[in-house]
Design a protein around this motif. Sequence first.
Motif, PDB file in Angstrom:
ATOM      1  N   UNK A  80     -75.355  -4.983  -6.222  1.00  9.35           N
ATOM      2  CA  UNK A  80     -75.993  -4.249  -7.317  1.00  9.35           C
ATOM      3  C   UNK A  80     -76.104  -2.755  -7.008  1.00  9.35           C
ATOM      4  N   UNK A  81     -75.697  -2.376  -5.818  1.00 11.16           N
ATOM      5  CA  UNK A  81     -75.762  -0.972  -5.423  1.00 11.16           C
ATOM      6  C   UNK A  81     -77.177  -0.470  -5.215  1.00 11.16           C
ATOM      7  N   UNK A  82     -78.081  -1.385  -4.810  1.00  9.76           N
ATOM      8  CA  UNK A  82     -79.477  -1.009  -4.624  1.00  9.76           C
ATOM      9  C   UNK A  82     -79.855  -1.021  -3.146  1.00  9.76           C
ATOM     10  N   UNK A  83     -81.127  -0.714  -2.870  1.00 14.73           N
ATOM     11  CA  UNK A  83     -81.539  -0.487  -1.482  1.00 14.73           C
ATOM     12  C   UNK A  83     -82.157  -1.689  -0.785  1.00 14.73           C
ATOM     13  N   UNK A  84     -82.841  -2.536  -1.531  1.00 17.83           N
ATOM     14  CA  UNK A  84     -83.565  -3.622  -0.884  1.00 17.83           C
ATOM     15  C   UNK A  84     -84.181  -4.559  -1.901  1.00 17.83           C
ATOM     16  N   UNK A  85     -85.299  -5.214  -1.510  1.00 19.08           N
ATOM     17  CA  UNK A  85     -85.903  -6.234  -2.368  1.00 19.08           C
ATOM     18  C   UNK A  85     -87.416  -6.262  -2.192  1.00 19.08           C
ATOM     19  N   UNK A  86     -88.083  -6.750  -3.244  1.00 18.16           N
ATOM     20  CA  UNK A  86     -89.535  -6.922  -3.158  1.00 18.16           C
ATOM     21  C   UNK A  86     -89.935  -8.247  -3.784  1.00 18.16           C
ATOM     22  N   UNK A  87     -91.161  -8.680  -3.462  1.00 19.84           N
ATOM     23  CA  UNK A  87     -91.700  -9.929  -3.991  1.00 19.84           C
ATOM     24  C   UNK A  87     -93.198  -9.762  -4.208  1.00 19.84           C
ATOM     25  N   UNK A  88     -93.712 -10.433  -5.231  1.00 20.53           N
ATOM     26  CA  UNK A  88     -95.154 -10.498  -5.420  1.00 20.53           C
ATOM     27  C   UNK A  88     -95.714 -11.543  -4.470  1.00 20.53           C
ATOM     28  N   UNK A  89     -96.663 -11.158  -3.637  1.00 17.01           N
ATOM     29  CA  UNK A  89     -97.225 -12.064  -2.641  1.00 17.01           C
ATOM     30  C   UNK A  89     -98.577 -12.581  -3.121  1.00 17.01           C
ATOM     31  N   UNK A  90     -98.641 -13.881  -3.381  1.00 13.15           N
ATOM     32  CA  UNK A  90     -99.847 -14.486  -3.947  1.00 13.15           C
ATOM     33  C   UNK A  90    -100.744 -15.124  -2.905  1.00 13.15           C
ATOM     34  N   UNK A 128     -83.772 -10.017   5.624  1.00 16.12           N
ATOM     35  CA  UNK A 128     -82.572  -9.470   4.990  1.00 16.12           C
ATOM     36  C   UNK A 128     -82.567  -7.948   4.992  1.00 16.12           C
ATOM     37  N   UNK A 129     -83.735  -7.364   4.805  1.00 16.97           N
ATOM     38  CA  UNK A 129     -83.848  -5.895   4.708  1.00 16.97           C
ATOM     39  C   UNK A 129     -85.049  -5.416   5.523  1.00 16.97           C
ATOM     40  N   UNK A 130     -84.911  -5.364   6.837  1.00 12.69           N
ATOM     41  CA  UNK A 130     -86.043  -5.024   7.705  1.00 12.69           C
ATOM     42  C   UNK A 130     -86.742  -3.726   7.326  1.00 12.69           C
ATOM     43  N   UNK A 131     -85.981  -2.752   6.833  1.00 14.15           N
ATOM     44  CA  UNK A 131     -86.562  -1.447   6.506  1.00 14.15           C
ATOM     45  C   UNK A 131     -86.646  -1.178   5.006  1.00 14.15           C
ATOM     46  N   UNK A 132     -86.207  -2.130   4.205  1.00 15.07           N
ATOM     47  CA  UNK A 132     -86.204  -1.936   2.746  1.00 15.07           C
ATOM     48  C   UNK A 132     -86.667  -3.189   2.029  1.00 15.07           C
ATOM     49  N   UNK A 133     -87.841  -3.672   2.412  1.00 14.15           N
ATOM     50  CA  UNK A 133     -88.445  -4.831   1.753  1.00 14.15           C
ATOM     51  C   UNK A 133     -89.926  -4.550   1.556  1.00 14.15           C
ATOM     52  N   UNK A 134     -90.493  -5.180   0.533  1.00 14.39           N
ATOM     53  CA  UNK A 134     -91.873  -4.870   0.167  1.00 14.39           C
ATOM     54  C   UNK A 134     -92.561  -6.094  -0.417  1.00 14.39           C
ATOM     55  N   UNK A 135     -93.786  -6.326   0.005  1.00 12.44           N
ATOM     56  CA  UNK A 135     -94.624  -7.353  -0.578  1.00 12.44           C
ATOM     57  C   UNK A 135     -95.702  -6.696  -1.420  1.00 12.44           C
ATOM     58  N   UNK A 136     -95.854  -7.134  -2.670  1.00 15.75           N
ATOM     59  CA  UNK A 136     -96.827  -6.522  -3.569  1.00 15.75           C
ATOM     60  C   UNK A 136     -97.925  -7.545  -3.879  1.00 15.75           C
ATOM     61  N   UNK A 137     -99.153  -7.203  -3.522  1.00 13.55           N
ATOM     62  CA  UNK A 137    -100.309  -8.043  -3.797  1.00 13.55           C
ATOM     63  C   UNK A 137    -100.939  -7.547  -5.096  1.00 13.55           C
ATOM     64  N   UNK A 138    -101.155  -8.457  -6.051  1.00  8.04           N
ATOM     65  CA  UNK A 138    -101.621  -8.047  -7.377  1.00  8.04           C
ATOM     66  C   UNK A 138    -102.806  -8.874  -7.843  1.00  8.04           C
ATOM     67  N   UNK A 139    -103.986  -8.641  -7.271  1.00 10.29           N
ATOM     68  CA  UNK A 139    -105.167  -9.379  -7.742  1.00 10.29           C
ATOM     69  C   UNK A 139    -105.449  -9.082  -9.207  1.00 10.29           C
TER      70      UNK A 139
END
Length: 246
Positions: free
Chosen positions: A19-29, A44-55
Amino acid sequence: MQKKIDQLVEWLQQQVNGAGLNGALVGVSGGIDSAVVAHLIKRAFPNDSLGVIMPCKSNPGDQDAAHKVIDSCEIDHLTVDLTETHEVMFSTIAEQLKQKETYEESQERLADANLRARLRMSTLYTVATNHKYLVVGTDNAAEWYTGYFTKYGDGGVDLVPLVHFTKGEVRELARELGVPSEIVEKQPSAGLWEGQTDEKEMGVTYDTIDAHLKGEEIPEDDRKIIEDMHRKTEHKRNLATAPPKF
């Protein structure tokens, strides 16, 4: 399971790179499915991954569990509290419906829960656009088959790496990845209201759904519940329906 993990990590890399993108993220519940995905995208992406917590009107215990997941895989993370946003939006919509005398109280709990899921989806895509990431979903085979997800909510994602794994197999993946045991053994719940659990809401256990998906014999009443959910939620697994070209 280690071989499957390696294959999933490689697949995630291929999808993002393609997709020509940098990394990946997920909502962490704080649940097992998002925990597994968080571990996978970190690999998969040690430096380009993100977990988003959304209370969002959430049980504080869910946020504590989410932080345990973050700590276990050492993924970068951020927290976006959607409680106030949800309250303003839901109350505004409800007020307009009440003025038109079309407000259905019997649908309030479901509408409330679905709005939370869709606000989380919008949040993930806003953050993903900022980072040039893909949004990775957490639905497993049981949830996908029964439609136990919110359309354009937790079902609104770019990638679904767990969609061919039963709930039992997700637990195996979790143990292999090093997800904390209290997360692995936690009762599955979307945390939508007090005392809510996935299995109580569906009326059938994940073990029974897993057995059905494997072609094993299960009680007829359970089979009917599962197949009825599958039939009624077919629209969730498809793109928007279009008429034939006239």
